[in-house]
Write a protein that holds these residues in place. Structure first.
Motif, short mmCIF file in Angstrom:
data_model
loop_
_atom_site.label_atom_id
_atom_site.label_comp_id
_atom_site.label_asym_id
_atom_site.label_seq_id
_atom_site.Cartn_x
_atom_site.Cartn_y
_atom_site.Cartn_z
N VAL A 112 0.84 -1.21 0.00
CA VAL A 112 0.00 0.00 0.00
C VAL A 112 0.87 1.25 0.00
O VAL A 112 0.61 2.21 -0.74
CB VAL A 112 -0.93 -0.02 1.22
N ALA A 113 1.91 1.26 0.83
CA ALA A 113 2.78 2.43 0.92
C ALA A 113 3.51 2.68 -0.41
O ALA A 113 3.56 3.83 -0.90
CB ALA A 113 3.78 2.25 2.06
N VAL A 114 4.06 1.64 -0.97
CA VAL A 114 4.79 1.79 -2.23
C VAL A 114 3.85 2.19 -3.36
O VAL A 114 4.16 3.09 -4.17
CB VAL A 114 5.53 0.48 -2.59
N GLY A 115 2.67 1.57 -3.41
CA GLY A 115 1.71 1.94 -4.44
C GLY A 115 1.23 3.36 -4.31
O GLY A 115 1.10 4.10 -5.31
N GLY A 116 0.95 3.79 -3.06
CA GLY A 116 0.54 5.18 -2.87
C GLY A 116 1.63 6.16 -3.23
O GLY A 116 1.36 7.21 -3.84
N LEU A 117 2.88 5.84 -2.85
CA LEU A 117 3.98 6.75 -3.18
C LEU A 117 4.17 6.86 -4.69
O LEU A 117 4.34 7.98 -5.22
CB LEU A 117 5.26 6.23 -2.52
N LEU A 118 4.12 5.73 -5.39
CA LEU A 118 4.28 5.79 -6.85
C LEU A 118 3.12 6.54 -7.50
O LEU A 118 3.32 7.32 -8.45
CB LEU A 118 4.38 4.37 -7.41
N GLY A 119 1.90 6.30 -7.01
CA GLY A 119 0.76 7.03 -7.58
C GLY A 119 0.86 8.52 -7.34
O GLY A 119 0.54 9.34 -8.22
N GLY A 120 1.30 8.90 -6.14
CA GLY A 120 1.45 10.33 -5.85
C GLY A 120 2.53 10.97 -6.70
O GLY A 120 2.38 12.11 -7.16
N LEU A 121 3.63 10.24 -6.89
CA LEU A 121 4.69 10.77 -7.75
C LEU A 121 4.22 10.93 -9.19
O LEU A 121 4.61 11.88 -9.89
CB LEU A 121 5.90 9.84 -7.68
N LEU A 122 3.36 10.00 -9.63
CA LEU A 122 2.84 10.12 -10.99
C LEU A 122 1.98 11.37 -11.14
O LEU A 122 2.12 12.13 -12.12
CB LEU A 122 2.03 8.86 -11.33
N LEU A 123 1.10 11.61 -10.16
CA LEU A 123 0.28 12.82 -10.23
C LEU A 123 1.14 14.08 -10.11
O LEU A 123 0.86 15.10 -10.74
CB LEU A 123 -0.77 12.79 -9.11
N TRP A 124 2.18 13.99 -9.27
CA TRP A 124 3.08 15.16 -9.14
C TRP A 124 3.82 15.42 -10.46
O TRP A 124 4.04 16.57 -10.84
CB TRP A 124 4.07 14.86 -8.01
N ALA A 125 4.19 14.33 -11.13
CA ALA A 125 4.95 14.50 -12.38
C ALA A 125 4.11 15.14 -13.47
O ALA A 125 4.62 15.95 -14.28
CB ALA A 125 5.48 13.14 -12.86
N ILE A 126 2.84 14.80 -13.52
CA ILE A 126 1.99 15.37 -14.57
C ILE A 126 1.37 16.69 -14.13
O ILE A 126 0.62 17.32 -14.90
CB ILE A 126 0.89 14.38 -14.98
N GLY A 127 1.67 17.12 -12.90
CA GLY A 127 1.22 18.42 -12.42
C GLY A 127 -0.22 18.47 -11.99
O GLY A 127 -0.82 19.55 -11.98
N LEU A 128 -0.80 17.32 -11.58
CA LEU A 128 -2.20 17.28 -11.15
C LEU A 128 -2.25 17.37 -9.63
O LEU A 128 -1.71 16.52 -8.92
CB LEU A 128 -2.87 15.99 -11.63
N GLY A 129 -2.87 18.43 -9.13
CA GLY A 129 -2.99 18.63 -7.69
C GLY A 129 -4.44 18.78 -7.27
O GLY A 129 -5.35 18.75 -8.10
N VAL A 130 -4.65 18.98 -5.97
CA VAL A 130 -6.01 19.16 -5.45
C VAL A 130 -6.58 20.49 -5.92
O VAL A 130 -7.74 20.58 -6.29
CB VAL A 130 -6.01 19.06 -3.92
N ARG A 131 -5.74 21.52 -5.89
CA ARG A 131 -6.15 22.84 -6.37
C ARG A 131 -5.49 23.12 -7.70
O ARG A 131 -4.42 22.57 -8.00
CB ARG A 131 -5.76 23.92 -5.34
N PRO A 132 -6.13 23.97 -8.50
CA PRO A 132 -5.53 24.30 -9.81
C PRO A 132 -4.15 24.92 -9.64
O PRO A 132 -3.82 25.52 -8.60
CB PRO A 132 -6.52 25.30 -10.42
#
Length: 415
Positions: free
Chosen positions: A15-35
């Motif tokens: 779970v920890a590794v999957g969450g970290l990789l998923g978060g890094l993927l969203l960070w890489a494409i620039g997708l955040g909670v706020r615009p």
């Protein structure tokens, strides 16, 4: 002193590794909670997003082994995340940490966390609306409820279901254990009953065979030998018939092996005649009354039968008296007396289980049983001793061996 951290569960690592990789993927494409064009509360830019993400992934490693510590670390990470542009995976991992804290945490924490998150949800709804006075302020309470109260409530529901399932499993195991205990007790009781029946039915015949075979071998008298052989044959045939009936009952074959009817006190006459044929001077005085319960009749018959067998093996020459009477206390009293033995060894070997079986029969009916030596002038008092080996080899003082049993007749006593 170094503190050793608990080793995380394998699923928690995934779970920890999957969450970290998923978060890094969203960070890489620039997708955040706020615009991206909306300024952050405190930390602007993309790099501050990584610290809360990594810390939250670390708290996932503690979700099962140290759920309270994981929740505290995760709460600090989610607060830091709200000061940045925000990462959706960080929020999702926090809901899992909250859920795990209730599910795997101590019972006290499992009860308190849903209440605390519920109060925070109410406060997050009421306070912003009271301050801002705009409907959009209500969304803050909704967000707090989705992130904290909803996973906490879900964890509590799952925990309650698991505890109920564990309790049901424990009750089933206890029920199975009690059933097994009852089965073992029933088997033990049945084995004891069959042992008593086998001893009482066969011991009398085998004792007579042993005694008369000894006489046939020791006396050089054809007439006596012929008489002894006749008694031996009669007792061997009767004992064999009893054994066949008992084996038929054990095998439950039916047909030719129908269970023999339980003996009653009506058969005492034949029992006494058999004892007389074996050389005992027996006197029977039986006034048991009518309508006796079947268990009482069986127990009284077997006690008399075993007492006559013991007299045949142990008693010296003299009268043997059998007395059965119904007393004023609605109980059947059985007494068998025989001359105190004066020989070093019994006429026939015994197992020592006769008195045990008689005592068990009386105890099963909630009655009393006594066996021991008394003087012939004090036959109404209790015995001086209560051994399991028969009369001792001493005839001084006109002593006799007395067997006494009191068997209640009321149904309450027989229950």
């Amino acid at each position: 002193m170094a503190v050793r951290l608990p080793r995380p569960h394998r699923f928690d690592v995934f779970v920890a590794v999957g969450g970290l990789l998923g978060g890094l993927l969203l960070w890489a494409i620039g997708l955040g909670v706020r615009p991206a064009d909306e300024p952050a509360v405190l930390f602007d830019g993309r790099w501050p997003l990584l610290a809360p993400l990594v810390v939250m992934a670390g708290s996932e490693l503690l979700r099962r082994k140290a759920p309270r510590a994981g929740l505290l670390i995760g709460t600090a990470a989610i607060v830091a995340d709200t000061l940045t542009q925000g990462n959706l995976v960080t929020l999702l991992m926090y809901t899992d940490v909250m859920y795990a804290a209730v599910l795997y945490g101590p019972p006290a924490s499992a009860r308190r966390i849903p209440w605390i998150t519920g109060l925070l949800t109410v406060a997050g709804t009421v306070v912003p609306y009271a301050v801002l006075r705009v409907p959009e302020a209500l969304l803050i309470g909704v967000a707090v409820g989705v992130v904290s109260f909803a996973p906490a409530s879900t964890g509590l529901i799952v925990r309650n279901h698991r505890e109920a399932a564990d309790a049901a499993l424990l009750r089933a195991e206890q029920t199975a254990l009690l059933a097994e205990t009852d089965r073992v007790q029933a088997v033990t009781a049945e084995r004891s009953r069959m042992a008593r029946e086998l001893h009482d039915m066969v011991a009398n015949h085998l004792s007579a065979i042993a005694i008369h075979s000894t006489a046939a071998l020791s006396l050089d008298d054809p007439a006596t030998t012929r008489q002894a052989l006749g008694v031996i044959r009669e007792n061997s045939v009767a004992g064999l018939a009893e054994m066949r009936r008992l084996i038929g009952i054990l095998r439950d074959e039916g047909g030719d092996h129908e269970p023999a009817a339980a003996p009653t006190l009506d058969g005492l006459g034949a029992l006494v005649e058999g004892a007389r044929a074996n050389g005992l001077d027996v006197t029977l005085d039986a006034a048991p009354g009518e309508n006796l319960p079947a268990p009482v009749e069986l127990a009284a018959y077997r006690i008399v039968q075993e007492s006559l067998t013991n007299a045949l093996k142990h008693a010296s020459k003299g009268p043997v008296r059998v007395l059965l009477a119904r007393d004023d206390d609605n109980a059947l009293r059985v007494r068998v007396t025989s001359p105190y033995g004066d020989r070093d060894t019994p006429r026939a070997p015994g197992s020592g289980a006769g008195l045990v079986g008689m005592r068990e029969r009386a105890a099963l009916l909630h009655g009393t049983f006594e066996a021991g030596v008394v003087t012939d002038t004090d036959t109404d008092s209790g015995p001086d001793t209560d051994t399991d080996t028969g009369p001792a080899p001493d005839s001084a003082g006109g002593k006799i061996w007395a067997v006494r049993a009191t068997l209640p007749l009321t149904e309450g006593d027989l229950a």
